[in-house]
Design a protein around this motif. Structure first.
Motif, short mmCIF file in Angstrom:
data_model
loop_
_atom_site.label_atom_id
_atom_site.label_comp_id
_atom_site.label_asym_id
_atom_site.label_seq_id
_atom_site.Cartn_x
_atom_site.Cartn_y
_atom_site.Cartn_z
N ASP A 1 60.68 20.58 21.58
CA ASP A 1 59.24 20.84 21.43
C ASP A 1 58.46 19.67 22.06
N THR B 1 58.82 19.25 25.87
CA THR B 1 58.07 20.26 26.63
C THR B 1 56.58 19.94 26.63
N ALA B 2 56.08 19.49 25.48
CA ALA B 2 54.66 19.15 25.39
C ALA B 2 54.32 18.01 26.36
N SER C 1 63.06 25.90 18.35
CA SER C 1 62.53 25.03 19.42
C SER C 1 62.34 25.81 20.72
N ALA D 1 59.14 27.65 20.26
CA ALA D 1 58.03 26.69 20.39
C ALA D 1 57.77 26.38 21.86
N GLN D 2 58.83 26.17 22.63
CA GLN D 2 58.66 25.87 24.07
C GLN D 2 57.91 27.01 24.76
N TYR E 1 54.21 26.82 23.63
CA TYR E 1 53.49 25.69 24.26
C TYR E 1 53.21 26.02 25.73
N ASN F 1 50.35 28.36 25.98
CA ASN F 1 49.08 27.63 25.75
C ASN F 1 48.66 26.89 27.01
N TRP F 2 49.61 26.20 27.61
CA TRP F 2 49.36 25.43 28.83
C TRP F 2 48.86 26.36 29.95
#
Ligand code: UD1
Length: 340
Positions: free
Chosen positions: A94, A97-98, A180, A183-184, A187, A190-191
């Motif tokens: 997570d 990747t963020a 995870s 989550a990736q 994210y 979102n990006w």
């Protein structure tokens, strides 16, 4: 192109595929000690390599300058053996990747190909003759130890027939690694919304082939059986051997990954990556034993509590939208493992 996790099992094949298609490639890999025996790794000729963790934003700023796209394969794999693994999955996968997505935004890189997994679907999908499509609940210890391996329909208790999961099947992560990977994907979505970026999330099925991790906690069943056969032992097949998976060759997975990177330029899209031919674990064990001229598999009736019964993908979207076709025949792939 920047490839993260370039020294890993799938990453090395992706590197080769990128180079074969004439891309200029940079790779980062942390060479983490729980996966890599050595802290040194020599990349193929022509590849710029930096040993760096994806949580190191400064290293990423260096490697991303001028890059066109990112293929993000770096991750802690396996399933997570206990709750103490949670922080490492969250941080490596997570968190990593963020940090990567933030660095991509700074560098103005707008295309991401993400290595995800079929594990995001949990127990997958089952079909009840009377009640239709069902998401099976996790199997209980009592049912497994009584040899009731097929998850039952929650309405009538009848065993469910396995069904193919499409990309629209609800996500149901049931362990640290699966969580995870979900989550990736979120994210990255979102990006994409914030930056106008494009994301292709490739949900890999059971990947096998040359270079697969062996004799480590990350070894998949094909590697475990290969090692056993090479020691002159019989493969130990859990449950009744009729659990189904889709074994997809790592070169086909690498080709799918690079094709997605080349072609997917807009929006967020998930792709299942499987051969399209589900097999039982028992059949795979027998095929491998034949290829290695080794001992007949033994069906033990044992089980691992965290295992899902069947998980088989519908990979037709990848064929239809990206014109990808698996090239490695199962029997040839098994024979190649025998030569490893
Ligand atoms: C695998 C991957 C996971 C990936 C997922 C995608 C590994 C270790 N796990 O999970 O990262 O997200 O595919 O679909 O590669 N089995 C035996 N005998 C053994 C070991 C296993 O019969 O000695 C059976 C298991 O009970 C299970 C099947 O083989 O039914 C597959 O197990 P495994 O290779 O660990 O993979 P998955 O759980 O499918």
């Amino acid at each position: 192109m920047l490839l993260t996790g370039g020294a890993g099992f799938i990453g090395q094949h992706v590197l080769r595929e990128l180079a074969a298609r004439g891309h200029e490639v940079r790779a980062v890999d942390s060479l983490r000690t729980d996966v890599h025996a050595s802290s040194a790794w020599t990349p193929p000729a022509g590849v710029t390599f930096e040993r760096a963790d994806v949580r190191d934003g400064t290293a990423l700023d260096r490697m991303l300058a001028g890059a066109e796209a990112v293929l993000h394969l770096a991750a802690k794999v396996g399933l997570g053996v206990d709750v103490q693994d949670l922080p490492d999955y969250a941080s490596s996968n997570d968190g990593g990747t963020a940090v990567l997505l933030a660095a991509m935004a700074r560098a103005g890189v707008r295309r991401l190909t993400l290595a995800s997994s079929m594990v995001v679907y949990g127990e997958g999908l089952g079909h009840c003759a009377e009640h239709g499509a069902i998401t099976p609940a996790p199997r209980t210890q009592a049912a497994l130890s009584a040899g009731r391996f097929e998850p039952p329909c929650p309405h009538c208790g009848e065993p469910l027939a396995p069904a193919l999961v499409s990309e629209d099947t609800p996500l149901d992560p049931r362990n640290a690694y699966a969580s995870s990977k979900v989550a990736q994907e979120f994210y990255a979505a979102n990006w994409a919304r914030l930056t106008g970026g494009a994301v292709a999330a490739l949900r890999y099925h059971n990947v096998y082939g040359p270079g697969m991790p062996r004799d480590t906690p990350y070894a998949g069943v094909a590697a475990i059986f290969t090692s056993a056969l090479k020691r002159g032992e019989a493969p130990q097949v859990f449950e009744d051997g009729r659990q189904r998976r889709d074994f997809v060759h790592v070169r086909d997975v690498a080709a799918a990954t690079v094709t997605a990177c080349e072609q997917h330029g807009d929006g967020v899209r998930a792709y299942n990556v499987g051969s399209g031919t589900p097999r039982t674990v028992g059949d795979m064990a027998r095929a491998l034993a034949r290829a290695l001229n080794g001992r007949e598999p033994v069906v033990t009736g044992g089980y691992r509590l965290g295992d899902v019964r069947h998980i088989t993908a519908d990979s037709s979207r990848l064929r239809a939208e990206l014109d990808w076709r698996p090239q490695v025949e199962f029997a040839d792939g098994m024979a190649e493992l025998a030569r490893m």
